[in-house]
Design a protein around this motif. Structure first.
Motif, mmCIF file in Angstrom:
data_model
loop_
_atom_site.group_PDB
_atom_site.id
_atom_site.type_symbol
_atom_site.label_atom_id
_atom_site.label_comp_id
_atom_site.label_asym_id
_atom_site.label_seq_id
_atom_site.Cartn_x
_atom_site.Cartn_y
_atom_site.Cartn_z
ATOM 1 N N LEU A 1 -35.704 1.793 -16.215
ATOM 2 C CA LEU A 1 -35.550 0.936 -15.115
ATOM 3 C C LEU A 1 -35.181 1.651 -14.021
ATOM 4 C CD1 LEU A 1 -33.639 -2.147 -16.657
ATOM 5 C CD2 LEU A 1 -36.095 -1.524 -16.590
ATOM 6 N N SER A 2 -36.142 1.522 -13.107
ATOM 7 C CA SER A 2 -35.636 2.268 -11.683
ATOM 8 C C SER A 2 -34.820 1.345 -10.757
ATOM 9 C CB SER A 2 -36.772 2.888 -10.951
ATOM 10 O OG SER A 2 -37.564 1.777 -10.491
ATOM 11 N N LEU A 3 -34.287 1.950 -9.745
ATOM 12 C CA LEU A 3 -33.614 1.226 -8.751
ATOM 13 C C LEU A 3 -34.562 -0.062 -8.291
ATOM 14 C CD1 LEU A 3 -31.248 0.544 -6.953
ATOM 15 C CD2 LEU A 3 -32.010 2.310 -5.464
ATOM 16 N N GLU A 4 -35.826 0.427 -7.957
ATOM 17 C CA GLU A 4 -36.857 -0.613 -7.434
ATOM 18 C C GLU A 4 -37.088 -1.633 -8.328
ATOM 19 O OE1 GLU A 4 -37.144 2.813 -7.254
ATOM 20 O OE2 GLU A 4 -36.511 2.886 -5.199
ATOM 21 N N GLU A 5 -37.242 -1.312 -9.532
ATOM 22 C CA GLU A 5 -37.576 -2.433 -10.648
ATOM 23 C C GLU A 5 -36.206 -3.091 -10.742
ATOM 24 O OE1 GLU A 5 -40.572 -0.181 -13.826
ATOM 25 O OE2 GLU A 5 -38.566 0.593 -13.748
ATOM 26 N N LEU A 6 -35.010 -2.636 -10.835
ATOM 27 C CA LEU A 6 -33.716 -3.416 -10.796
ATOM 28 C C LEU A 6 -33.780 -4.660 -9.882
ATOM 29 C CD1 LEU A 6 -31.478 -1.253 -12.306
ATOM 30 C CD2 LEU A 6 -32.314 -3.115 -13.517
ATOM 31 N N LYS A 7 -34.488 -3.884 -8.442
ATOM 32 C CA LYS A 7 -34.314 -4.757 -7.247
ATOM 33 C C LYS A 7 -35.203 -6.221 -7.466
ATOM 34 C CE LYS A 7 -32.365 -1.521 -3.826
ATOM 35 N NZ LYS A 7 -32.757 -0.570 -2.800
ATOM 36 N N GLU A 8 -36.180 -5.695 -8.067
ATOM 37 C CA GLU A 8 -37.365 -6.711 -7.991
ATOM 38 C C GLU A 8 -37.103 -7.423 -9.408
ATOM 39 O OE1 GLU A 8 -39.756 -7.222 -5.580
ATOM 40 O OE2 GLU A 8 -38.361 -5.950 -4.592
ATOM 41 N N ALA A 9 -36.120 -7.497 -10.263
ATOM 42 C CA ALA A 9 -36.088 -8.163 -11.462
ATOM 43 C C ALA A 9 -35.797 -9.484 -11.205
ATOM 44 C CB ALA A 9 -34.981 -7.481 -12.373
ATOM 45 N N PRO A 10 -36.347 -10.492 -12.093
ATOM 46 C CA PRO A 10 -35.670 -11.941 -11.748
ATOM 47 C C PRO A 10 -34.168 -12.018 -12.005
ATOM 48 C CG PRO A 10 -36.948 -11.384 -13.924
ATOM 49 C CD PRO A 10 -37.001 -10.166 -13.136
ATOM 50 N N LYS A 11 -33.627 -12.888 -11.164
ATOM 51 C CA LYS A 11 -32.250 -12.838 -11.198
ATOM 52 C C LYS A 11 -32.052 -14.050 -12.562
ATOM 53 C CE LYS A 11 -31.762 -11.297 -7.334
ATOM 54 N NZ LYS A 11 -32.070 -9.746 -7.653
ATOM 55 N N PRO A 12 -30.738 -13.576 -13.194
ATOM 56 C CA PRO A 12 -30.447 -14.293 -14.603
ATOM 57 C C PRO A 12 -30.132 -15.810 -14.051
ATOM 58 C CG PRO A 12 -28.796 -12.851 -13.975
ATOM 59 C CD PRO A 12 -29.805 -12.513 -13.064
ATOM 60 N N LYS A 13 -30.474 -16.738 -14.918
ATOM 61 C CA LYS A 13 -30.069 -18.285 -14.839
ATOM 62 C C LYS A 13 -28.465 -18.224 -15.328
ATOM 63 C CE LYS A 13 -34.706 -19.473 -15.509
ATOM 64 N NZ LYS A 13 -35.763 -20.060 -16.248
ATOM 65 N N ARG A 14 -27.974 -18.911 -14.474
ATOM 66 C CA ARG A 14 -26.424 -19.311 -14.767
ATOM 67 C C ARG A 14 -26.452 -20.468 -15.713
ATOM 68 N NH1 ARG A 14 -23.006 -15.946 -12.180
ATOM 69 N NH2 ARG A 14 -23.770 -14.812 -10.676
ATOM 70 N N GLY A 15 -25.246 -20.393 -16.586
ATOM 71 C CA GLY A 15 -25.088 -21.611 -17.262
ATOM 72 C C GLY A 15 -24.711 -22.901 -16.543
ATOM 73 N N LYS A 16 -24.803 -23.764 -17.291
ATOM 74 C CA LYS A 16 -24.438 -25.395 -16.739
ATOM 75 C C LYS A 16 -22.967 -25.378 -16.124
ATOM 76 C CE LYS A 16 -27.920 -27.998 -19.190
ATOM 77 N NZ LYS A 16 -27.769 -29.002 -20.263
ATOM 78 N N LYS A 17 -22.816 -25.970 -14.986
ATOM 79 C CA LYS A 17 -21.198 -25.984 -14.581
ATOM 80 C C LYS A 17 -20.637 -27.088 -15.267
ATOM 81 C CE LYS A 17 -21.988 -24.327 -9.876
ATOM 82 N NZ LYS A 17 -21.470 -24.781 -8.618
ATOM 83 N N GLN A 18 -19.502 -27.038 -15.605
ATOM 84 C CA GLN A 18 -18.860 -27.852 -16.338
ATOM 85 C C GLN A 18 -17.795 -28.902 -15.596
ATOM 86 O OE1 GLN A 18 -16.757 -26.059 -19.662
ATOM 87 N NE2 GLN A 18 -18.508 -24.750 -20.450
#
Length: 92
Positions: A75-92
């Motif tokens: 994983l290069s810097l460029e690939e990490l920058k373009e990676a989809p952002k992780p989905k956050r868990g539901k707020k409680q």
């Protein structure tokens, strides 16, 4: 110290502990995820400027093949920058 004062003191301590825990949890939720540059600094064990599958941890490891768009095994810097952002868990 009478019973009423004792119970009031216990309730005050319990309330304070709950308030501190809640504030701490909210502070952690509000933190931004690390940038691509920070991820490489944290995980690049051999300091070659890219991440192998053995070096990564967490959600990135699960999505390694999706992020490695040129399929070179790193994983290069460029690939990490373009990676989809992780989905956050539901707020409680």
């Amino acid at each position: 110290m009478n019973k009423k004062s004792f119970y009031t003191a216990i309730a005050t301590v319990a309330f304070t502990l709950i308030a501190v825990q809640t504030a701490s949890a909210q502070e952690k939720r509000g933190q931004e995820p690390p940038s691509a540059t920070e991820l490489i600094k944290q995980m690049d064990a051999n300091e070659d400027g890219k991440l192998s599958e053995k070096e990564v941890k967490g959600p990135i490891k699960n999505d390694f093949s999706k992020i490695d768009t040129n399929e070179d095994g790193y994983l290069s810097l460029e690939e990490l920058k373009e990676a989809p952002k992780p989905k956050r868990g539901k707020k409680q």
